[in-house]
Scaffold this active site. Structure first.
Site, mmCIF file in Angstrom:
data_model
loop_
_atom_site.group_PDB
_atom_site.id
_atom_site.type_symbol
_atom_site.label_atom_id
_atom_site.label_comp_id
_atom_site.label_asym_id
_atom_site.label_seq_id
_atom_site.Cartn_x
_atom_site.Cartn_y
_atom_site.Cartn_z
ATOM 1 N N SER A 110 -109.166 -79.531 -17.577
ATOM 2 C CA SER A 110 -110.239 -80.071 -16.634
ATOM 3 C C SER A 110 -109.854 -81.828 -16.244
ATOM 4 O O SER A 110 -110.838 -82.110 -15.253
ATOM 5 C CB SER A 110 -111.665 -79.975 -17.136
ATOM 6 O OG SER A 110 -112.066 -78.617 -16.789
ATOM 7 N N LYS A 113 -109.607 -82.289 -12.796
ATOM 8 C CA LYS A 113 -110.569 -82.529 -11.567
ATOM 9 C C LYS A 113 -110.389 -83.944 -11.112
ATOM 10 O O LYS A 113 -110.791 -84.229 -10.194
ATOM 11 C CB LYS A 113 -112.058 -82.334 -12.315
ATOM 12 C CG LYS A 113 -112.026 -80.722 -12.730
ATOM 13 C CD LYS A 113 -113.487 -80.448 -13.089
ATOM 14 C CE LYS A 113 -113.680 -79.072 -13.302
ATOM 15 N NZ LYS A 113 -112.804 -78.404 -14.338
ATOM 16 N N SER A 288 -118.271 -80.804 -14.791
ATOM 17 C CA SER A 288 -116.877 -80.124 -14.948
ATOM 18 C C SER A 288 -117.082 -78.722 -14.489
ATOM 19 O O SER A 288 -116.806 -77.571 -15.267
ATOM 20 C CB SER A 288 -116.528 -80.204 -16.561
ATOM 21 O OG SER A 288 -115.017 -79.817 -16.668
#
Length: 449
Positions: A110, A113, A288
């Site tokens: 993640s 991102k 997230s």
């Protein structure tokens, strides 16, 4: 005569009641001679205690730390039993202060991102909002619901996303459509999802992840496709777009729902919008949210490349990195969320991106990063390093055998650094690896070296 007498008696009765009530009112309002008295004190006489600082002060002239010894020791921790890379740079100058395998491409999870956030802020801008439109249908008793990419819609204004990231509701849209039609409900709602013409998931994303980690991608959803809109990892609808269309049909009074395509130039009956991109970025970076991240990534691709596809998204994101001076060697971007284990980023690319973003239109990213010990996915992290709570702001990343931490930290002397640490192939377990990541960032923040 009797009537006059009754009237006079009634008037006397009213006057008597008024007199009694007046006396009672006077008694209630007049102070008693022996009542205790005091001095009224304004609330300002009792000011609250000064709040404890969360984010440490940054000093432009703070000394640049020497990180070789502290990081060599921290990254030698036995919990880093996989392939671990790291990059630490001075955020103000971009000077590399420490690097371990920084040019080695690894799965970022993640941390990816961060790339999506920067691309969206650079190309869409913080104020851009995603539209959902209804236009006239092919017959007088039909309308077409045209999906625009918004996955944060709610039925009636109450849904999964926090008010900051929550945009329009289907009820609002239905009211606009009925008003445009003079209150006459359509018989049929056609759903137009032609804006998105690709697979329901990016390359490499396990099909099983569509159950809870994300949803089958579609350009319109309620609450990110969640079946239970009170739970982050709720089960997802297998066809979230049709679920949204059916809910809209109920609200507008239509008896049938079918797939269709809006005619060119069809009259607009109503349009509603998502929350601004800045709020969407803040939400998906802080919490997230995989599905929301990919939806924003695809929206960026649509506006830049004219196509809402995974390939267009990769093209836009790689071009964004290159335009910001990031070395793209070895990078592979299949999605915007990092959910695909076949994505590849380097620690150097992350820190180069953070340095570039700090002086660009995407600097709002830094306000969205979770704060160690306080917010988002770092709320329950850094439990063994309370002295550095607030000093680290970073995006977490977790997949099976993959962990990462990417963001900024402020040293005890006030120098702000950008950093990225990634680990692939570890076997010690997620919890222990995350503790090692936290300990490494905390060691730098507290070292005074």
């Amino acid at each position: 005569m009797k009537r006059t007498l009754r009237t006079a008696l009634a008037v006397l009765a009213v006057l008597a009641v008024v007199a009694v009530l007046g006396g009672l009112a006077w008694w209630r309002l007049a102070p008693l001679a022996d009542a205790p008295t005091g001095v009224f004190t304004a609330p300002e006489a009792y000011p609250p205690a000064d709040p404890a600082p969360v984010l440490p002060a940054v000093g432009a002239d703070a000394p640049v730390p020497d990180l070789q010894a502290v990081l060599a020791a921290a990254l030698a921790d036995e919990r880093f039993d996989g392939t671990t890379t790291a990059s630490f740079v001075d955020l103000a100058t971009g000077d590399v202060l420490f690097e371990q395998g920084g040019a080695t491409p690894l799965a970022p999870a993640s941390s990816m991102k961060v790339v999506t956030a920067v691309a969206a802020l650079e190309h869409l801008g913080p104020a851009y909002r995603i539209p959902t439109t209804v236009v006239a249908g092919p017959t007088e008793d039909s309308v077409v619901l045209v999906a625009g990419g918004d996955v944060t819609l709610s039925v009636d204004g109450e849904g999964y996303y926090d008010p900051q990231a929550r945009g329009a509701s289907l009820r609002e849209l239905a009211d606009l459509v009925l008003a445009s039609r003079g209150g006459v409900a359509p018989a049929t709602v056609y759903l137009d999802t032609s804006v998105f013409g690709d697979a329901e998931k990016a390359d490499g994303v396990p099909t099983g992840d569509l159950v809870a980690m994300t949803a089958p991608m579609a350009p319109i959803m309620l609450d990110g496709g969640r079946i239970d809109n009170t739970v982050k990892y709720s089960g997802r609808h297998p066809d979230p777009a049709m679920v949204a269309a059916e809910a809209f049909a109920d609200l507008v009074g239509a008896g049938a729902v079918a797939e269709g395509t809006a005619a060119a130039g069809a009259a607009e009956l109503g349009v509603v919008y998502s929350a601004p991109v800045a709020a969407l970025v803040d939400s998906f970076v802080l919490t997230s949210d995989n599905l929301l991240t990919d939806a924003v990534a695809l929206q960026t691709a649509l506006r830049v490349e004219g196509a809402m596809t995974w390939a267009a998204m990769a093209t836009v994101h790689l071009a964004t990195l290159e335009g910001l001076g990031v070395d793209n060697t070895g990078l592979v971007l299949h999605d915007g969320s990092g959910l695909s284990p076949t994505d590849r980023m380097t620690a150097n690319a992350f820190t180069q991106l953070l340095v570039a973003a700090s002086g660009s239109a995407s600097s709002a990213l830094f306000q969205s990063l979770p704060v160690a010990g306080y917010s988002g996915t770092l709320t329950d992290r850094f439990e063994d390093a309370e002295d550095t709570w607030g000093a680290v702001r970073a995006k977490t990343g977790t997949l099976t055998g993959v962990s990462s931490l990417t963001g900024t930290l402020t040293t005890v002397d006030g120098r702000q650094l950008a950093f990225s640490i990634m680990s692939n192939g570890h076997t010690v377990g997620t919890d222990r690896l995350e503790e090692a990541l936290d300990a490494t960032a905390a060691a730098v923040a507290a070292c005074g070296c």
